[in-house]
Scaffold this active site. Structure first.
Site, PDB file in Angstrom:
ATOM      1  N   CYS A 111       0.813  -1.223   0.000  1.00  0.00           N
ATOM      2  CA  CYS A 111       0.000   0.000   0.000  1.00  0.00           C
ATOM      3  C   CYS A 111       0.845   1.271   0.000  1.00  0.00           C
ATOM      4  CB  CYS A 111      -0.943  -0.015   1.192  1.00  0.00           C
ATOM      5  SG  CYS A 111      -1.876  -1.543   1.272  1.00  0.00           S
ATOM      6  N   HIS A 247      -3.015   6.633   2.703  1.00  0.00           N
ATOM      7  CA  HIS A 247      -3.530   5.410   2.078  1.00  0.00           C
ATOM      8  C   HIS A 247      -4.932   5.132   2.617  1.00  0.00           C
ATOM      9  CE1 HIS A 247      -4.279   1.337   1.090  1.00  0.00           C
ATOM     10  NE2 HIS A 247      -3.935   0.841   2.260  1.00  0.00           N
ATOM     11  N   ASN A 277     -10.276  -0.915   0.034  1.00  0.00           N
ATOM     12  CA  ASN A 277      -8.825  -0.746   0.120  1.00  0.00           C
ATOM     13  C   ASN A 277      -8.211  -1.250  -1.190  1.00  0.00           C
ATOM     14  OD1 ASN A 277      -6.089  -1.109   0.537  1.00  0.00           O
ATOM     15  ND2 ASN A 277      -6.306  -1.882   2.625  1.00  0.00           N
TER      16      ASN A 277
HETATM   17  O1  UT7 Z   1      -3.771  -1.596   3.606  1.00  0.00           O
HETATM   18  C1  UT7 Z   1      -3.298  -2.025   4.837  1.00  0.00           C
HETATM   19  C2  UT7 Z   1      -3.927  -3.343   5.077  1.00  0.00           C
HETATM   20  N1  UT7 Z   1      -4.742  -3.573   6.163  1.00  0.00           N
HETATM   21  C3  UT7 Z   1      -5.342  -2.708   7.008  1.00  0.00           C
HETATM   22  O2  UT7 Z   1      -5.209  -1.529   6.959  1.00  0.00           O
HETATM   23  C4  UT7 Z   1      -6.226  -3.326   8.033  1.00  0.00           C
HETATM   24  C5  UT7 Z   1      -6.230  -2.594   9.320  1.00  0.00           C
HETATM   25  N2  UT7 Z   1      -7.204  -3.176  10.205  1.00  0.00           N
HETATM   26  C6  UT7 Z   1      -8.536  -3.027  10.069  1.00  0.00           C
HETATM   27  O3  UT7 Z   1      -8.991  -2.366   9.147  1.00  0.00           O
HETATM   28  C7  UT7 Z   1      -9.439  -3.642  11.112  1.00  0.00           C
HETATM   29  O4  UT7 Z   1      -8.641  -4.236  12.100  1.00  0.00           O
HETATM   30  C8  UT7 Z   1     -10.444  -4.675  10.541  1.00  0.00           C
HETATM   31  C9  UT7 Z   1     -11.482  -3.968   9.701  1.00  0.00           C
HETATM   32  C10 UT7 Z   1      -9.702  -5.705   9.701  1.00  0.00           C
HETATM   33  C11 UT7 Z   1     -11.157  -5.370  11.681  1.00  0.00           C
HETATM   34  O5  UT7 Z   1     -11.783  -4.405  12.513  1.00  0.00           O
HETATM   35  P1  UT7 Z   1     -11.602  -4.452  14.093  1.00  0.00           P
HETATM   36  O6  UT7 Z   1     -12.421  -3.380  14.647  1.00  0.00           O
HETATM   37  O7  UT7 Z   1     -10.117  -4.430  14.371  1.00  0.00           O
HETATM   38  O8  UT7 Z   1     -12.248  -5.839  14.446  1.00  0.00           O
HETATM   39  P2  UT7 Z   1     -11.611  -7.062  15.257  1.00  0.00           P
HETATM   40  O9  UT7 Z   1     -10.620  -7.791  14.406  1.00  0.00           O
HETATM   41  O10 UT7 Z   1     -11.186  -6.562  16.583  1.00  0.00           O
HETATM   42  O11 UT7 Z   1     -12.884  -7.971  15.417  1.00  0.00           O
HETATM   43  C12 UT7 Z   1     -14.011  -7.573  16.208  1.00  0.00           C
HETATM   44  C13 UT7 Z   1     -15.074  -8.647  16.102  1.00  0.00           C
HETATM   45  C14 UT7 Z   1     -14.537 -10.064  16.281  1.00  0.00           C
HETATM   46  O12 UT7 Z   1     -15.514 -10.809  17.016  1.00  0.00           O
HETATM   47  P3  UT7 Z   1     -15.314 -11.069  18.591  1.00  0.00           P
HETATM   48  O13 UT7 Z   1     -13.992 -11.764  18.723  1.00  0.00           O
HETATM   49  O14 UT7 Z   1     -15.342  -9.710  19.224  1.00  0.00           O
HETATM   50  O15 UT7 Z   1     -16.506 -11.925  18.906  1.00  0.00           O
HETATM   51  C15 UT7 Z   1     -14.444 -10.595  14.876  1.00  0.00           C
HETATM   52  O16 UT7 Z   1     -14.570 -11.994  14.813  1.00  0.00           O
HETATM   53  O17 UT7 Z   1     -15.668  -8.617  14.804  1.00  0.00           O
HETATM   54  C16 UT7 Z   1     -15.656  -9.938  14.231  1.00  0.00           C
HETATM   55  N3  UT7 Z   1     -15.530  -9.840  12.794  1.00  0.00           N
HETATM   56  C17 UT7 Z   1     -16.602  -9.710  11.974  1.00  0.00           C
HETATM   57  N4  UT7 Z   1     -17.913  -9.662  12.208  1.00  0.00           N
HETATM   58  C18 UT7 Z   1     -18.734  -9.504  11.148  1.00  0.00           C
HETATM   59  C19 UT7 Z   1     -14.412  -9.807  12.040  1.00  0.00           C
HETATM   60  N5  UT7 Z   1     -14.705  -9.673  10.748  1.00  0.00           N
HETATM   61  C20 UT7 Z   1     -16.061  -9.603  10.673  1.00  0.00           C
HETATM   62  C21 UT7 Z   1     -16.966  -9.445   9.599  1.00  0.00           C
HETATM   63  N6  UT7 Z   1     -18.297  -9.398   9.881  1.00  0.00           N
HETATM   64  N7  UT7 Z   1     -16.554  -9.327   8.315  1.00  0.00           N
END
Ligand code: UT7
Length: 320
Positions: A111, A247, A277
């Protein structure tokens, strides 16, 4: 001295909304919007690859500027999703556009790629090595996405953006910076072969894998510091910068960066809500969208900063 003399973008036609993912995994529109800001993204067709999108972005650049690209002498494609490892994507662009004498090289910095590409082009032009350099950020991430991983597959989209760098009377690139935390390399990867990074086991299945929380924390904790450093290096203050274009990884990351800097969100263009993204294409898309909406205009001072897999980042302050 050098400047960006022409610019273009392209997104594939197929629009994918969040409900698409509800049909095959446990997720929903509300979660995706609240955690990422993403409403739609574009996916390339079967048989449509990164170099095809790159070519379309260059054609858009030509349409908008009327510039002649037949004498471009170097093509840099910044991508994590080339059509294949060899020949490189830049060589495919050279062939498809019939640019006769261009050197061709891919920049492989995820990225942050587009900004690394601009840094390299600036070096070539300012040293007199090359006079007309195309820098293209192009991705077909949908072809390397793990559609069984709900934490990542909802994020990515396909797109391309292109800029032409040429000599100028005045320097338009005011400052650059870059840096890397290789110790976090295992937090965002795509591996075809090796099954560990930094001694941490990884899945070499050829799809993007990330530790979203770790990448999020790293971006929000580090990028505002790197923005401040870049502005100081240029001898400027935040008030001198007309737009900050980070980004477009996640709207929450962008908002956190703006908040940390106490910088107004209406001067932070983004492309993530409409296009997801798109890695190395996300900054060009955000600039193009802002221009269309009457935001960024010629002569504005832009701070561009890309960050991601590596984990690495690269920034520049440029007069548009
Ligand atoms: O270009 C650079 C590349 N990457 C990035 O920039 C990614 C940076 N990170 C992010 O954008 C975020 O961390 C994500 C969008 C990937 C995830 O968001 P988050 O707020 O960090 O969520 P989390 O990983 O802490 O997950 C929270 C909850 C979890 O459930 P529990 O453990 O609280 O029960 C996940 O299992 O959300 C759940 N979850 C979902 N629920 C519904 C994870 N993905 C999904 C989904 N739909 N697609």
């Amino acid at each position: 001295m050098s400047q960006i003399t022409a610019f273009g973008t392209y997104v594939p036609e197929k629009v994918i909304d969040n409900h698409y993912f509800e049909s095959f995994m446990d997720t929903n529109d509300e979660w995706i919007i609240s955690r990422t800001g993403i409403k739609t993204r574009r996916f390339s067709k079967d048989g449509e690859y990164t170099s095809d999108l790159a070519v379309k972005a260059v054609e858009n650049l030509v349409e908008q500027s009327g510039t002649d690209i037949s004498d471009v002498d170097y093509i840099i494609v910044c991508t994590t999703s080339p059509d294949q490892p060899m020949p490189n994507a830049a060589s495919r662009v050279q062939y498809k556009l019939g640019i006769k004498n261009a050197g061709c090289n891919d920049v492989y910095a995820a990225c942050a790629g587009f900004i690394y590409g601009l840094q390299i082009a600036h070096g070539f032009v300012n040293s007199g090595v090359y006079k007309k350099v195309l820098v293209i950020g192009a991705e077909t991430l949908s072809k390397i996405t793990d559609f069984e991983d709900r934490t990542s597959c909802i994020l990515f989209g396909d797109a391309a953006g292109a800029a032409l760098i040429e000599p100028s009377e005045e320097e338009h690139f005011i400052a650059f910076n870059s840096g890397t935390n290789g110790d976090l390399g295992h937090d965002l990867y795509l591996s075809h072969k090796k099954n560990s990074i930094n001694g941490v086991g990884i899945n070499p299945h050829g799809k993007i894998v990330q530790n979203g929380r770790s990448v999020f924390k790293w971006a929000v904790g580090n990028i505002p510091i790197k923005i401040r450093e870049l502005i100081a290096k240029a001898g400027l203050t935040l008030d001198d910068i007309d737009y900050i274009v980070p980004h477009s990884a996640n709207l929450r990351i962008i908002e956190a960066i703006a908040k940390d800097l106490n910088y107004p969100m209406d001067r932070v263009p983004e492309s993530v809500t409409e296009f997801g993204n798109t890695s190395s294409a996300s900054i060009p898309l955000a600039i193009a969208k802002s221009e269309r909406n009457g935001g960024i205009k010629k002569g504005d001072k832009l701070l561009l900063i890309g960050f991601g897999g590596g984990l690495t980042f690269a920034g520049t302050i440029v007069i548009w």
